[in-house]
Design an enzyme around this catalytic site. Structure first.
Site, mmCIF file in Angstrom:
data_model
loop_
_atom_site.group_PDB
_atom_site.id
_atom_site.type_symbol
_atom_site.label_atom_id
_atom_site.label_comp_id
_atom_site.label_asym_id
_atom_site.label_seq_id
_atom_site.Cartn_x
_atom_site.Cartn_y
_atom_site.Cartn_z
ATOM 1 N N LYS A 125 0.862 -1.189 0.000
ATOM 2 C CA LYS A 125 0.000 0.000 0.000
ATOM 3 C C LYS A 125 0.892 1.230 0.000
ATOM 4 O O LYS A 125 2.041 1.156 0.443
ATOM 5 C CB LYS A 125 -0.881 0.005 1.261
ATOM 6 C CG LYS A 125 -2.083 0.901 1.158
ATOM 7 C CD LYS A 125 -3.247 0.247 0.434
ATOM 8 C CE LYS A 125 -4.336 1.254 0.152
ATOM 9 N NZ LYS A 125 -5.539 0.627 -0.410
ATOM 10 N N ASP A 165 -6.937 4.521 -4.755
ATOM 11 C CA ASP A 165 -7.619 4.403 -3.454
ATOM 12 C C ASP A 165 -8.224 5.792 -3.218
ATOM 13 O O ASP A 165 -8.421 6.543 -4.188
ATOM 14 C CB ASP A 165 -6.618 4.013 -2.347
ATOM 15 C CG ASP A 165 -7.294 3.652 -1.024
ATOM 16 O OD1 ASP A 165 -7.800 2.525 -0.905
ATOM 17 O OD2 ASP A 165 -7.349 4.493 -0.104
HETATM 18 P P1 NDP Z 1 -12.893 8.128 -3.134
HETATM 19 O O1 NDP Z 1 -11.810 9.113 -2.905
HETATM 20 O O2 NDP Z 1 -13.424 7.900 -4.492
HETATM 21 O O3 NDP Z 1 -14.134 8.458 -2.179
HETATM 22 C C1 NDP Z 1 -14.009 8.551 -0.805
HETATM 23 C C2 NDP Z 1 -15.339 9.033 -0.244
HETATM 24 O O4 NDP Z 1 -15.300 8.952 1.189
HETATM 25 C C3 NDP Z 1 -15.607 10.488 -0.582
HETATM 26 O O5 NDP Z 1 -16.976 10.693 -0.689
HETATM 27 C C4 NDP Z 1 -15.039 11.217 0.633
HETATM 28 O O6 NDP Z 1 -15.606 12.476 0.862
HETATM 29 C C5 NDP Z 1 -15.427 10.268 1.743
HETATM 30 N N1 NDP Z 1 -14.505 10.415 2.863
HETATM 31 C C6 NDP Z 1 -13.158 10.299 2.868
HETATM 32 N N2 NDP Z 1 -12.663 10.543 4.078
HETATM 33 C C7 NDP Z 1 -13.737 10.836 4.866
HETATM 34 C C8 NDP Z 1 -13.880 11.180 6.227
HETATM 35 N N3 NDP Z 1 -12.819 11.282 7.031
HETATM 36 N N4 NDP Z 1 -15.138 11.389 6.696
HETATM 37 C C9 NDP Z 1 -16.203 11.285 5.885
HETATM 38 N N5 NDP Z 1 -16.126 10.961 4.581
HETATM 39 C C10 NDP Z 1 -14.904 10.739 4.091
HETATM 40 O O7 NDP Z 1 -12.333 6.762 -2.494
HETATM 41 P P2 NDP Z 1 -12.821 5.271 -2.763
HETATM 42 O O8 NDP Z 1 -14.280 5.231 -2.965
HETATM 43 O O9 NDP Z 1 -11.923 4.690 -3.778
HETATM 44 O O10 NDP Z 1 -12.440 4.576 -1.377
HETATM 45 C C11 NDP Z 1 -13.338 4.544 -0.262
HETATM 46 C C12 NDP Z 1 -12.911 3.452 0.697
HETATM 47 O O11 NDP Z 1 -12.915 2.183 0.014
HETATM 48 C C13 NDP Z 1 -11.505 3.595 1.282
HETATM 49 O O12 NDP Z 1 -11.498 3.079 2.602
HETATM 50 C C14 NDP Z 1 -10.669 2.691 0.393
HETATM 51 O O13 NDP Z 1 -9.493 2.236 1.036
HETATM 52 C C15 NDP Z 1 -11.645 1.551 0.158
HETATM 53 N N6 NDP Z 1 -11.384 0.728 -1.010
HETATM 54 C C16 NDP Z 1 -11.361 1.268 -2.273
HETATM 55 C C17 NDP Z 1 -11.143 0.457 -3.357
HETATM 56 C C18 NDP Z 1 -11.232 0.985 -4.752
HETATM 57 O O14 NDP Z 1 -11.208 0.159 -5.676
HETATM 58 N N7 NDP Z 1 -11.353 2.271 -4.979
HETATM 59 C C19 NDP Z 1 -10.833 -0.978 -3.197
HETATM 60 C C20 NDP Z 1 -10.951 -1.455 -1.847
HETATM 61 C C21 NDP Z 1 -11.183 -0.608 -0.803
HETATM 62 P P3 NDP Z 1 -14.795 13.796 0.435
HETATM 63 O O15 NDP Z 1 -14.856 13.834 -1.060
HETATM 64 O O16 NDP Z 1 -15.514 14.887 1.119
HETATM 65 O O17 NDP Z 1 -13.388 13.615 0.950
#
Ligand code: NDP
Length: 444
Positions: A125, A165
């Site tokens: 990671k 991510d």
């Molecule tokens: P994105 O950056 O596309 O989206 C993240 C979302 O979560 C945004 O809406 C963001 O809001 C919100 N967010 C982030 N931090 C916070 C916080 N502290 N409090 C509230 N909301 C928050 O990321 P992903 O969708 O790719 O990833 C989301 C999760 O899924 C992570 O934990 C990641 O590790 C996990 N994941 C992702 C994979 C992938 O293929 N993308 C695979 C496996 C796991 P804002 O825009 O306001 O920051």
């Protein structure tokens, strides 16, 4: 003192400033108690000590120049945690909260997640404390180019293959890939999540969210249940959340709430996903704008309130520790039946305990969100074979992988006396394969 307790104490003493890493390690090692008892040879080979120590940690300076001409400096990370079953594989996160503890927790989880997919990929990671929010495209590009100017020497299609991510989507992967290719002069599958015009796979964008829903659907099917008519709450409004919503809706569920880090939207009539996609994907805007565009929808400042909305299924898809004990109590009180983790470690240990006591079906992240990395591995296979599968071919394989992971963790939980405890089942099923490979390869 048991072997597990001794290793945990050593980890706490060695890594006192890494709370997220210790939280993940504690959850994993605690479930491995019965495995350590059945395999005394692991202790002799210091297997758990090696398993919890990354093979390599790279930490580097990332200097770049912003649009005003000011010089900025961020910190870059790549943790190459375990390569026993294949090249390191795991995403890059760009978010101001990123530090070594967070990257190590994600890397440790990734080892077991990748093992669960059944595909030959090790765990790693990386990321940076850079915040892409509010930056221009050119600033993001300059940052990505500087980041890759150091990272390129540590990665490779047979060594370490990063992906996206939080904060790293198609745009960032494009800039990172462009710089890698320029420095190394090779067009290879060194990053996954690439655009379709330069080696990406169909269905990779959708994979994590779809995969989460496929696994939840399988858990429902085994209980004579299904998504049709269910009310669903999803946290997050990013890649995972959007495609979890899309698939849940396609299966007949009503998704009523989503959030970004400012606040949540509640739409009793069911979220209009095309509006969310326009705001989040096309405009890179804030979720509050949904309420201004959709009649009857509410916007609430702050995130926690989302867990007070009554639902049958909760899918936390934003970030670590977003669902604590009190929120879990609320969900249970309001009748939640299934919780599937789309984000990594979104539920705190207290939250998991609440669901365990209530008999809620709880699908842990390393199993439930493995669809993303599994499809990344399918992208690697397509890249090296110089061929491409159709959307439905990839989607079918993804569904098969998710169902298989569910069955494997269910079986492992039963075999080790923890029926229905998928936290234990996923940890044990993922670990056994890695342990076997590490034992076979000697003390390395
Ligand atoms: P994105 O950056 O596309 O989206 C993240 C979302 O979560 C945004 O809406 C963001 O809001 C919100 N967010 C982030 N931090 C916070 C916080 N502290 N409090 C509230 N909301 C928050 O990321 P992903 O969708 O790719 O990833 C989301 C999760 O899924 C992570 O934990 C990641 O590790 C996990 N994941 C992702 C994979 C992938 O293929 N993308 C695979 C496996 C796991 P804002 O825009 O306001 O920051």
């Amino acid at each position: 003192m048991t072997y597990i307790r001794r290793v945990l104490e050593q980890l706490r003493a060695k890594n006192p400033n890494e709370p997220e890493f210790l939280q993940a390690a504690e959850e994993i090692l605690t479930s491995l108690g019965p495995v350590a008892e059945r395999h005394p040879e692991y202790e002799k080979a210091a297997l758990l000590e090696r398993f919890t120590e990354p093979e390599r940690v790279v930490l580097f300076r990332v200097p770049w120049v912003d649009d005003t001409g000011a010089v900025r400096v961020n910190r870059g990370y790549r943790v190459q945690f375990n390569s026993a079953i294949g090249p390191y594989k795991g995403g890059l996160r760009f978010h101001p909260s990123v530090n070594l503890s967070i990257i190590k927790f994600l890397g440790l989880e990734q080892i077991l997640k990748n093992s669960l997919t059944g595909l030959p990929i090790g765990g790693g990671k990386g990321g940076s404390d850079f915040d892409p929010k509010g930056k221009s495209d050119m600033e993001v590009m300059r940052f990505c180019q500087s980041f890759m100017t150091e990272l390129y020497r540590h990665i490779g299609q047979d060594t370490d293959v990063p992906a996206g991510d939080i904060g790293v989507g198609g745009r960032e992967i494009g800039y990172l890939f462009g710089q890698y290719k320029r420095i190394r002069d090779e067009h290879v599958g060194v990053l996954t999540g690439r655009g379709l015009s330069y080696g990406g796979s169909l269905a990779r964008t959708e994979a994590t969210g779809y995969g989460l829903v496929y696994m939840t659907e399988e858990a429902m099917r085994c209980r004579g249940d299904g998504f049709k008519g269910k009310t669903v709450v999803i946290s997050g409004a990013g890649n995972v959340a959007i495609y979890a919503c899309e698939k849940a809706q396609a299966l007949g569920a009503k998704v009523v709430a989503m959030y970004d880090s400012d606040g949540y939207i509640y739409d009793r009539e069911g979220i209009k996903l095309d509006v969310v996609k326009t705001i989040k994907e096309a405009e890179r805007g804030r979720i509050r704008e949904y309420a201004a565009r959709v009649k009857g929808a509410e916007y609430h400042e702050g995130c926690r309130g989302i867990w007070g909305i009554p639902c049958d299924v909760a899918l936390p898809c934003a970030t670590q520790n977003e669902l604590g004990g009190a929120s879990a109590e609320l969900l249970v009180k309001n009748g939640v039946k299934y919780v599937g983790e789309g984000a990594n470690m979104p539920t705190t240990p207290e939250g998991i305990e609440v669901f365990r006591r209530a008999g809620t079906v709880f699908l842990p992240a390393k199993a439930a969100n493995a669809g993303g990395v599994a499809t990344s591995a399918l992208e690697m296979a397509q890249s090296s074979g110089r061929m491409f599968w159709t959307f439905s071919e990839v989607d079918e394989k993804l569904r098969g992988i998710m169902v298989n992971i569910y069955r494997n963790m269910d079986r492992a939980a039963r075999e080790y006396g923890a029926e229905g405890d998928y936290v234990a089942g996923a940890n044990i099923a993922g670990f056994l394969k890695v342990a076997d490979a590490m034992m076979a390869q000697g003390i390395v």
